[in-house]
Motif scaffolding. Structure first.
Motif, PDB file in Angstrom:
ATOM      1  N   ILE A 314      34.964  25.279  17.397  1.00 22.43           N
ATOM      2  CA  ILE A 314      35.088  26.639  17.925  1.00 22.43           C
ATOM      3  C   ILE A 314      34.246  27.607  17.098  1.00 22.43           C
ATOM      4  N   LEU A 315      34.289  27.456  15.769  1.00 24.36           N
ATOM      5  CA  LEU A 315      33.502  28.321  14.890  1.00 24.36           C
ATOM      6  C   LEU A 315      32.010  28.159  15.168  1.00 24.36           C
ATOM      7  N   VAL A 316      31.544  26.914  15.217  1.00 21.85           N
ATOM      8  CA  VAL A 316      30.125  26.659  15.475  1.00 21.85           C
ATOM      9  C   VAL A 316      29.730  27.192  16.846  1.00 21.85           C
ATOM     10  N   SER A 317      30.607  27.038  17.828  1.00 22.48           N
ATOM     11  CA  SER A 317      30.298  27.516  19.177  1.00 22.48           C
ATOM     12  C   SER A 317      30.146  29.025  19.203  1.00 22.48           C
ATOM     13  N   ALA A 318      31.022  29.731  18.504  1.00 23.79           N
ATOM     14  CA  ALA A 318      30.922  31.190  18.455  1.00 23.79           C
ATOM     15  C   ALA A 318      29.613  31.614  17.796  1.00 23.79           C
ATOM     16  N   MET A 319      29.224  30.933  16.726  1.00 26.04           N
ATOM     17  CA  MET A 319      27.968  31.259  16.056  1.00 26.04           C
ATOM     18  C   MET A 319      26.781  30.936  16.958  1.00 26.04           C
ATOM     19  N   ALA A 320      26.872  29.824  17.687  1.00 22.82           N
ATOM     20  CA  ALA A 320      25.769  29.429  18.563  1.00 22.82           C
ATOM     21  C   ALA A 320      25.596  30.403  19.718  1.00 22.82           C
ATOM     22  N   ILE A 321      26.708  30.816  20.314  1.00 22.58           N
ATOM     23  CA  ILE A 321      26.602  31.702  21.479  1.00 22.58           C
ATOM     24  C   ILE A 321      26.075  33.071  21.063  1.00 22.58           C
ATOM     25  N   GLY A 345      17.235  31.145  25.438  1.00 24.45           N
ATOM     26  CA  GLY A 345      18.616  31.280  24.974  1.00 24.45           C
ATOM     27  C   GLY A 345      19.274  29.942  24.726  1.00 24.45           C
ATOM     28  N   ILE A 346      19.127  29.013  25.673  1.00 23.48           N
ATOM     29  CA  ILE A 346      19.758  27.697  25.524  1.00 23.48           C
ATOM     30  C   ILE A 346      19.167  26.959  24.322  1.00 23.48           C
ATOM     31  N   ALA A 347      17.841  27.062  24.157  1.00 25.42           N
ATOM     32  CA  ALA A 347      17.206  26.374  23.027  1.00 25.42           C
ATOM     33  C   ALA A 347      17.653  26.977  21.704  1.00 25.42           C
ATOM     34  N   GLY A 348      17.695  28.313  21.621  1.00 24.79           N
ATOM     35  CA  GLY A 348      18.105  28.954  20.372  1.00 24.79           C
ATOM     36  C   GLY A 348      19.530  28.620  19.996  1.00 24.79           C
ATOM     37  N   GLY A 349      20.442  28.734  20.961  1.00 27.77           N
ATOM     38  CA  GLY A 349      21.826  28.364  20.675  1.00 27.77           C
ATOM     39  C   GLY A 349      21.986  26.880  20.425  1.00 27.77           C
ATOM     40  N   GLY A 350      21.134  26.076  21.090  1.00 31.78           N
ATOM     41  CA  GLY A 350      21.222  24.629  20.914  1.00 31.78           C
ATOM     42  C   GLY A 350      20.911  24.185  19.500  1.00 31.78           C
ATOM     43  N   VAL A 351      20.006  24.895  18.819  1.00 37.38           N
ATOM     44  CA  VAL A 351      19.693  24.549  17.428  1.00 37.38           C
ATOM     45  C   VAL A 351      20.931  24.691  16.556  1.00 37.38           C
ATOM     46  N   VAL A 352      21.652  25.809  16.723  1.00 37.89           N
ATOM     47  CA  VAL A 352      22.873  26.015  15.947  1.00 37.89           C
ATOM     48  C   VAL A 352      23.913  24.967  16.315  1.00 37.89           C
ATOM     49  N   SER A 353      24.050  24.677  17.615  1.00 34.76           N
ATOM     50  CA  SER A 353      25.033  23.684  18.050  1.00 34.76           C
ATOM     51  C   SER A 353      24.725  22.319  17.450  1.00 34.76           C
ATOM     52  N   TYR A 354      23.438  21.922  17.471  1.00 31.38           N
ATOM     53  CA  TYR A 354      23.085  20.617  16.922  1.00 31.38           C
ATOM     54  C   TYR A 354      23.365  20.542  15.433  1.00 31.38           C
ATOM     55  N   ALA A 378      27.567  27.712   1.866  1.00 32.82           N
ATOM     56  CA  ALA A 378      26.996  28.999   1.474  1.00 32.82           C
ATOM     57  C   ALA A 378      25.543  29.111   1.922  1.00 32.82           C
ATOM     58  N   PHE A 379      24.779  28.047   1.726  1.00 31.77           N
ATOM     59  CA  PHE A 379      23.382  28.061   2.141  1.00 31.77           C
ATOM     60  C   PHE A 379      23.265  28.193   3.650  1.00 31.77           C
ATOM     61  N   ALA A 380      24.099  27.464   4.393  1.00 36.73           N
ATOM     62  CA  ALA A 380      24.060  27.529   5.854  1.00 36.73           C
ATOM     63  C   ALA A 380      24.397  28.930   6.353  1.00 36.73           C
ATOM     64  N   ILE A 381      25.392  29.564   5.748  1.00 34.78           N
ATOM     65  CA  ILE A 381      25.776  30.918   6.158  1.00 34.78           C
ATOM     66  C   ILE A 381      24.639  31.900   5.886  1.00 34.78           C
ATOM     67  N   ALA A 382      23.994  31.779   4.737  1.00 35.59           N
ATOM     68  CA  ALA A 382      22.895  32.686   4.408  1.00 35.59           C
ATOM     69  C   ALA A 382      21.736  32.515   5.390  1.00 35.59           C
ATOM     70  N   VAL A 383      21.389  31.274   5.702  1.00 35.23           N
ATOM     71  CA  VAL A 383      20.295  31.031   6.649  1.00 35.23           C
ATOM     72  C   VAL A 383      20.658  31.567   8.031  1.00 35.23           C
ATOM     73  N   TYR A 384      21.898  31.328   8.455  1.00 33.58           N
ATOM     74  CA  TYR A 384      22.325  31.814   9.768  1.00 33.58           C
ATOM     75  C   TYR A 384      22.278  33.339   9.819  1.00 33.58           C
ATOM     76  N   ALA A 385      22.728  33.998   8.767  1.00 36.11           N
ATOM     77  CA  ALA A 385      22.727  35.463   8.745  1.00 36.11           C
ATOM     78  C   ALA A 385      21.305  36.008   8.860  1.00 36.11           C
ATOM     79  N   VAL A 386      20.351  35.369   8.187  1.00 39.16           N
ATOM     80  CA  VAL A 386      18.957  35.810   8.287  1.00 39.16           C
ATOM     81  C   VAL A 386      18.441  35.589   9.708  1.00 39.16           C
ATOM     82  N   ALA A 387      18.702  34.402  10.271  1.00 40.75           N
ATOM     83  CA  ALA A 387      18.246  34.115  11.635  1.00 40.75           C
ATOM     84  C   ALA A 387      18.849  35.089  12.634  1.00 40.75           C
ATOM     85  N   LEU A 388      20.125  35.400  12.464  1.00 41.90           N
ATOM     86  CA  LEU A 388      20.810  36.317  13.368  1.00 41.90           C
ATOM     87  C   LEU A 388      20.141  37.686  13.351  1.00 41.90           C
TER      88      LEU A 388
END
Length: 868
Positions: A314-321, A345-354, A378-388
């Protein structure tokens, strides 16, 4: 971990027994010299055996080794692993006679003289593995070209999430045989030492012993593309937390089926007239449920299942969407056709989902140590925050402050009334490359956040170690203030980067006694002074530290602190020059006016609330824990010094704001950079809890609040850019940065109507200090747009820099469109005195995606004149 262990006094009196493993592959030119050096350095010191494990040499290496077998405790194992260096070394360890094993290369690059130190560290009983390290104090690489040094450092950095050691790629180490064998039969690659460290998890005890590494003289290095790929695969395997490889064809098949399902749902709902937000969220939810079942039952069926797996999903899905929404918004803004928008959109969210499913949802956490799991997260959260931030920063309208600073950049100067010029220079740079767009304005905020993150990682690592450094990145990604300055280009963005850099260099100067670091501190403080004057508070803080710490007082007798101040003064010269030519306006505005002319007001409760808002629930909790820990300074000297550094550089600047709040009102963002000094201590609170394994409720709450914070920021961006299903926008322009672009279009429409009526372009006047005028300036069109926009300064009121920008333009006789988000802003009866005739107050709705997102009020005055 201890960088340089000190063996107990009796360690040399004990007779250690050691098996020395030398892996070889075509080392005929080096093997004799290597074996001779080993025997010369350990002969008479240990009971030993040498096992040469050969991976298939064809150059005579085996024959040379065979000559040594006759009268030496040495034996050759030929091509026994069949699977690379790791398997060869493990097979040799299986046949080893002694409980301590040393592994070193056969090319002569590892100094055999260091074997004794490595073995002593393990034989003492304090450590399970001792690494011959090039990258701790006293270590070195000899005659290495810069490209090779850079690649080696990069390789070590890639392993940082899995271990704290500085040289994880070292092939020279002593280890308990049982620990080496614990790496398992599935160990692959050529970094068997790293394999053993990761397999050892929380329980393995590691130290690093400095060595001088020399490049091989004869033969060619075995490091190439295949070894690099093997190393990357090794890291990927660690990240998954399992030794079984993913059935990639299964994952691809499930993903393709989910993609088609997703696309069809979005296309059908769009054809029925639903909004893109509802369509893409519906398509994602249906395909995500399908993918979860498919991956659980088929793609990752061989991986262990845990109770928290669905919650992770659920957490990963929320981040992906949320990230997917950013790609859709960006593609829409770029004018992509519907098909390309949905695919993006599908490709961008798909990267996070994968990545989320592969390395988090279906990962076996038991494989990694607790510290490694936190570092990876911690590293994953930092990278995700930058990508977001990157995907959304071009799709969210500028807030009024950003638009105001964009207007700065359209009027280049060495200074401005209310701020120094750095923010204007950065926006000019970003828009010069990416155009006058939201992305062009904001991309510099991302770079300044990355600069902040770099210096905070280095500072925290120096103070409390590598695990704490990773956690500091996580905190910078979830604390509200630091998250937002990574997307909003305001003076706080470069100020925070400069503050972080100054803290790093000051720590190096004050604690590491590096004289040159004073120059780095001066450079950062000087650049910070070009951003915001509050960084000057680091000067008194530094003086307090020099007085408090006896060992640092000697700096006052040297030239270095004064050189630091000189660098600051030189960099600050442009602002001084601007003020000298403008009656010291900025200094008066930021200094004497705030302190001596503002009305008295007790605002300390407000300051406390603002600090809580800047840090969020995670920061409040960790700040409390860190403060309680700081008042009980540890006995060890380096931790005590770290505690003093944190306390001084947090409390000294903070005390100024606290004192100011006793008499004056405060602003929300003022204390934001101050907490940078405390972030390392906050991260260290978590490190202590990880190491002790206690406070399970605290750690669980930290995990939950971190996840909630990340998802909340992500969904907030989605809401602002695209909206959320069944949730409309606030209807107020001054709420969230929504519909300012549409507001500008409506104002332009009104302006065009008046121009068509009168034959002359009217003035657009924002009826507040700078907010409305700034947005009108950015979102107006035409080459002369800025010449026809100003603020309430037109009527003799405070318009900050608009008063300067518009002061020399004659407005007599012109028609004026007065615009406000509040009716009171344009309904003042006194406005009629400024015009020959004036129209009624009119109300205009602003629509975004077909729905009303805000309203504004306007009034047209004809024939501007100055009242008698």
């Amino acid at each position: 971990m201890n960088s340089h262990p000190r063996p107990s006094p009796d360690v040399h009196t004990r007779q250690s027994s050691v098996s020395i493993i030398v892996p070889t592959l075509n080392e005929a030119e080096n093997i004799d010299r290597t074996l001779r050096a080993i025997i010369e350095n350990i002969g008479g010191r240990f009971d030993f055996e040498i096992i040469v494990t050969d991976g298939g040499s064809t150059d005579g290496t085996r024959e040379r080794v065979a000559c040594w077998e006759k009268d030496r405790p040495l034996r050759l194992l030929g091509n026994i692993g069949g699977g690379g260096l790791a398997k060869d070394v493990r097979a040799a360890a299986l046949s080893a006679r002694f409980p301590i094993v040393v592994v070193l290369d056969a090319d002569g690059s590892h100094p055999a003289s260091a074997i004794t130190s490595l073995v002593d560290a393990v034989a003492s009983g304090e450590y399970d593995i001792a690494i011959g390290s090039r990258y701790v104090a006293g270590g070195a690489t000899v005659d290495w070209p810069f490209p090779r040094q850079a690649l080696s450092r990069l390789g070590a950095a890639l392993a940082a999430p899995f271990t704290d050691i500085q040289d994880p790629l070292s092939g020279f180490f002593a280890i308990r045989r049982t620990c080496l064998l614990a790496a398992g039969a599935d160990a692959e690659g050529f970094k068997i030492g790293l394999e053993a460290i990761v397999a050892g998890g929380d329980g393995i005890r590691v130290c690093e012993v400095p060595i001088s590494f020399s490049d091989r003289v004869h033969g060619t290095s075995k490091i190439g593309a295949s070894q690099t790929i093997a190393y990357l695969n090794q890291l990927l395997r660690f990240s998954r937390g399992t030794t079984s490889a993913v059935a990639m064809h299964r994952f691809a098949l499930v993903g393709m089926a989910g993609f088609l399902m997703d696309f069809l749902v979005v296309a059908v709902l769009q054809s029925l007239g639903t909004s893109i937000a509802i369509a893409h969220v519906s398509g994602f939810c249906i395909s995500a449920a399908f993918n979860y079942l498919g991956h659980m039952k088929w793609s990752f069926h061989d991986r262990p299942r845990e109770k928290s797996q669905f919650a992770r999903f659920i957490l990963v899905s929320a981040m992906a969407i949320a990230l997917r929404g950013g790609f859709i918004a960006a593609a829409t803004d770029l004018g992509f056709p519907f098909f390309a928008v949905v695919i993006a959109g599908i490709a961008g969210g798909g990267v996070v989902s994968y990545i989320g499913n592969e390395f988090y949802v279906f990962r076996n956490d038991r494989f990694l140590s607790s510290a490694a799991r936190w570092r990876l997260a911690a590293f994953a959260i930092a990278v995700y925050a930058v990508a977001l931030r990157i995907v959304y920063q071009g799709s969210i309208d500028l807030i009024p402050q950003e638009a105001y600073y964009w207007n700065y950049a359209q009027h280049p100067a060495l200074g401005y009334l209310d701020h120094p010029p750095m923010v204007a220079w950065l926006i000019w740079l970003g828009t010069s490359v990416f155009g006058d767009s939201e992305f062009g304005v904001r991309i510099v905020a991302t770079f300044t956040w990355l600069t902040t993150a770099y210096f905070m990682f280095r500072l925290t690592k120096n103070l409390f170690g590598q695990t704490a450094a990773f956690l500091a990145l996580m905190l910078l990604s979830v604390f509200p203030f630091y998250f937002l300055i990574g997307i909003l280009t305001t003076p706080d963005a470069p100020l925070t980067a400069a503050w972080a850099g100054a803290l790093y260099f000051l720590e190096r100067a004050l604690r590491a006694k590096d004289a040159r670091a004073w120059l780095g501190a001066g450079l950062c403080v000087g650049l910070g002074m070009l951003s915001k004057y509050t960084i000057a508070l680091l000067g008194p803080a530094t003086l307090v530290y020099l007085l408090v710490d006896p060992q640092s007082r000697r700096w006052l007798l040297t030239t270095w602190p004064y050189l630091c101040a000189g660098v600051v003064a030189v960099l600050f010269t442009p602002v001084i020059a601007w003020n000298a030519n403008h009656d010291w306006a900025s200094f008066h505005f930021q200094g004497s006016r705030r302190w001596f002319q503002d009305d008295l007001e007790f605002s300390m409760p407000t300051l406390v609330l603002f600090m809580a808002a800047l840090l969020g629930p995670i920061g409040i909790s960790l700040a409390g824990h860190a403060a309680s820990r700081m008042v009980r300074l540890p006995a060890r000297a380096f931790l005590r010094e770290a505690g003093v550094f944190v306390i001084v550089f947090t409390l000294a600047p903070l005390s100024v704001f606290v004192f100011y709040s006793l008499f004056h009102s405060v602003k929300l963002n003022w204390t934001g950079p101050v907490w940078l000094a405390l972030v390392p201590a906050m991260a260290n609170v978590v490190v202590k809890a990880i190491k002790k394994g206690d406070k399970p409720r605290f750690m669980a709450s930290l995990q939950i609040t971190t996840a909630v914070s990340v998802v909340a920021f992500a969904l907030l961006f989605h809401y602002v850019a695209l909206g959320l299903p069944l949730i409309g926008h606030t209807g107020k322009l001054r709420g969230l940065p929504v519909a300012w672009e549409e507001f500008g279009a409506e104002a332009e429409r009104i302006k065009a109507s008046v121009e068509a009526e009168t034959g002359q372009p009217p003035l657009l006047v924002g009826m507040d200090t700078y907010n409305i005028a700034s947005e009108l300036g950015f979102y107006s069109t035409g080459p002369a747009a800025l010449e026809n926009v100003t603020s309430q300064n037109l009527f003799g009121r405070n318009g900050l820099m608009f008063d300067t920008w518009f002061s020399n333009r004659s407005s007599d006789g012109r028609d004026v469109i007065m615009v406000s988000v509040k009716e009171a802003g344009v309904s003042d009866d006194g406005l009629s005195a400024w015009f020959e005739t004036i129209g009624p107050v009119e109300r205009q709705a602003v629509r975004k995606n077909g729905a009303v997102a805000g309203r504004f009020f306007y009034r047209i005055g004809y024939g501007f004149r100055h009242p008698d």
